[in-house]
Design an enzyme around this catalytic site. Structure first.
Site, PDB file in Angstrom:
ATOM      1  N   ILE A   1      28.043   8.543  10.095  1.00  0.00           N
ATOM      2  CA  ILE A   1      27.749   8.143   8.711  1.00  0.00           C
ATOM      3  C   ILE A   1      26.367   8.663   8.286  1.00  0.00           C
ATOM      4  O   ILE A   1      26.181   9.108   7.151  1.00  0.00           O
ATOM      5  CB  ILE A   1      27.819   6.600   8.592  1.00  0.00           C
ATOM      6  CG1 ILE A   1      29.253   6.117   8.866  1.00  0.00           C
ATOM      7  CG2 ILE A   1      27.345   6.132   7.231  1.00  0.00           C
ATOM      8  CD1 ILE A   1      29.386   4.622   9.136  1.00  0.00           C
TER       9      ILE A   1
ATOM     10  N   ASP B   1      13.058   7.103  18.442  1.00  0.00           N
ATOM     11  CA  ASP B   1      13.881   5.951  18.788  1.00  0.00           C
ATOM     12  C   ASP B   1      13.409   4.834  17.864  1.00  0.00           C
ATOM     13  O   ASP B   1      12.209   4.488  17.877  1.00  0.00           O
ATOM     14  CB  ASP B   1      13.640   5.588  20.266  1.00  0.00           C
ATOM     15  CG  ASP B   1      14.456   4.380  20.711  1.00  0.00           C
ATOM     16  OD1 ASP B   1      14.781   3.530  19.864  1.00  0.00           O
ATOM     17  OD2 ASP B   1      14.746   4.287  21.910  1.00  0.00           O
TER      18      ASP B   1
ATOM     19  N   SER C   1      25.191  -2.586   7.250  1.00  0.00           N
ATOM     20  CA  SER C   1      25.696  -3.674   8.098  1.00  0.00           C
ATOM     21  C   SER C   1      27.114  -3.309   8.508  1.00  0.00           C
ATOM     22  O   SER C   1      27.384  -2.187   8.927  1.00  0.00           O
ATOM     23  CB  SER C   1      25.615  -5.002   7.331  1.00  0.00           C
ATOM     24  OG  SER C   1      26.135  -6.057   8.080  1.00  0.00           O
TER      25      SER C   1
ATOM     26  N   TYR D   1      27.431  -7.458  18.537  1.00  0.00           N
ATOM     27  CA  TYR D   1      27.403  -6.591  17.352  1.00  0.00           C
ATOM     28  C   TYR D   1      27.516  -7.442  16.079  1.00  0.00           C
ATOM     29  O   TYR D   1      26.753  -7.250  15.127  1.00  0.00           O
ATOM     30  CB  TYR D   1      28.553  -5.597  17.449  1.00  0.00           C
ATOM     31  CG  TYR D   1      28.661  -4.615  16.307  1.00  0.00           C
ATOM     32  CD1 TYR D   1      27.754  -3.571  16.170  1.00  0.00           C
ATOM     33  CD2 TYR D   1      29.682  -4.726  15.362  1.00  0.00           C
ATOM     34  CE1 TYR D   1      27.860  -2.657  15.123  1.00  0.00           C
ATOM     35  CE2 TYR D   1      29.799  -3.821  14.321  1.00  0.00           C
ATOM     36  CZ  TYR D   1      28.887  -2.784  14.199  1.00  0.00           C
ATOM     37  OH  TYR D   1      28.994  -1.884  13.161  1.00  0.00           O
TER      38      TYR D   1
ATOM     39  N   LYS E   1      24.814  -7.570  13.180  1.00  0.00           N
ATOM     40  CA  LYS E   1      25.136  -7.128  11.816  1.00  0.00           C
ATOM     41  C   LYS E   1      25.157  -8.309  10.844  1.00  0.00           C
ATOM     42  O   LYS E   1      24.826  -8.157   9.666  1.00  0.00           O
ATOM     43  CB  LYS E   1      26.485  -6.401  11.809  1.00  0.00           C
ATOM     44  CG  LYS E   1      26.449  -5.037  12.505  1.00  0.00           C
ATOM     45  CD  LYS E   1      25.490  -4.075  11.828  1.00  0.00           C
ATOM     46  CE  LYS E   1      25.575  -2.670  12.406  1.00  0.00           C
ATOM     47  NZ  LYS E   1      24.668  -1.730  11.746  1.00  0.00           N
TER      48      LYS E   1
END
Ligand code: NAP
Length: 272
Positions: A17, A59, A135, A149, A153
């Site tokens: 993305i 990073d 998110s 996760y 998120k």
């Protein structure tokens, strides 16, 4: 916001993305700074884009964000900052290495907040700018197998929506993006987790390029939130109904050969 000549900084821009966002904003006339760890991918992408693109090998969890965002600003103040870098290591919570889970919290939650903490005051000083936080639909309807996760998120979405409300009228906008599954590897991950025959494996999958375009348009139109593909919008508007459907569609993690799922691991431990 008119994107022409604006400076857009995108974290996690070496693939997926983030790379699609770099192409989309650059094509629309923005100057883009790409941030990630894999230099060969960043170099290839900036070669492809040409003038108006550069990269920083960083990073997002390491170093002083004040310092490296200063480097990013050497080509102009940041008009749009996209917190996109993220990792997802799915699997049954009871058997996941907590170090992997904590890393997810660092990359997907703590780093974006730390970066926003540097970027937003600078935008406020100029009374202009857009912060985009990527998110996940998993923040709205947390699915089985994505505990750390979903926690990360969900935290990021809560932060992002809260900040958007807080900054009303300041000239600084916050866009919270809730992608559903996107075509770069997500379908295979879903098959691995829930099985090819599960309802989850048959849900619509979006395209990174189409999501990137939607994000650019949402920035342009000063939208506060974006859910893509639209199929997943009811997760926000009808959360109880969607939760009910998800509970029935993914009642747990199936025991798949070669996949460390809750059921298969519990079974193997009992046998052992
Ligand atoms: N794909 C989906 O189905 C989906 C659905 C909902 C939400 N999302 C979210 O969308 C975002 C992009 O995901 P994607 O699907 O495009 O995944 P991806 O192709 O794996 O891209 C993740 C990007 O994050 C970067 N990254 C990871 N850890 C980093 C770190 N510590 N420091 C700097 N960069 C780091 C990676 O670059 P390097 O490895 O080069 O550092 C890479 O560019 C993530 O936040 C993800 O959670 C994705």
């Amino acid at each position: 916001m008119n994107i022409d000549n604006k400076h857009v900084v995108i974290t996690g821009a070496s693939s997926g993305i983030g790379a699609a966002l770099a192409r989309e904003f650059h094509r629309a006339g923005a100057c883009v700074t790409l941030v990630a760890r894999r230099e060969p991918l960043l170099a290839a992408l900036t070669d492809e884009l040409g003038k108006g693109s550069r990269y920083l090998v960083r990073d997002v969890t390491a170093g002083d964000p004040e310092e490296w965002l200063g480097d990013a600003e050497s080509s102009g103040p940041i008009d749009v900052f996209v917190n996109n870098a993220g990792i997802n290591e799915p699997g049954p919570f009871a058997f996941l290495d907590p170090r992997v889970g904590k890393r997810t919290i660092e990359v997907d939650l703590l780093a974006p907040l730390a970066l926003a903490g540097v970027v937003v005051p600078r935008m406020l000083a100029r009374r202009a700018g857009v912060l985009v936080n990527v998110s996940s639909v998993a923040a709205l309807v947390p699915p089985a197998g994505m505990t750390w996760y979903a926690a990360a998120k969900g935290g990021l979405a809560g932060f992002s929506e809260c900040l958007a409300a807080e900054l009303t009228g300041t000239g600084v906008e916050v866009l919270t993006v809730y992608p559903g599954p996107i075509d770069n590897g997500a379908p295979q991950a879903t098959y691995d987790l829930y099985g090819r025959a599960s309802v989850a494996a048959r849900l619509p999958v979006g395209k990174a390029a189409a999501l990137a375009k939607q994000i650019r348009l949402a920035v342009l139109r000063r939208r506060r939130r974006l859910i893509y593909p639209r199929f997943y919008a009811p997760a926000r508007w009808l959360p109880s109904l969607v939760r009910w459907l998800v509970d029935r569609g993914t009642p747990g993690l199936p025991a798949l050969p070669g996949v460390r799922t809750t059921r298969s691991l519990i079974a193997s431990r009992k046998e052992g």
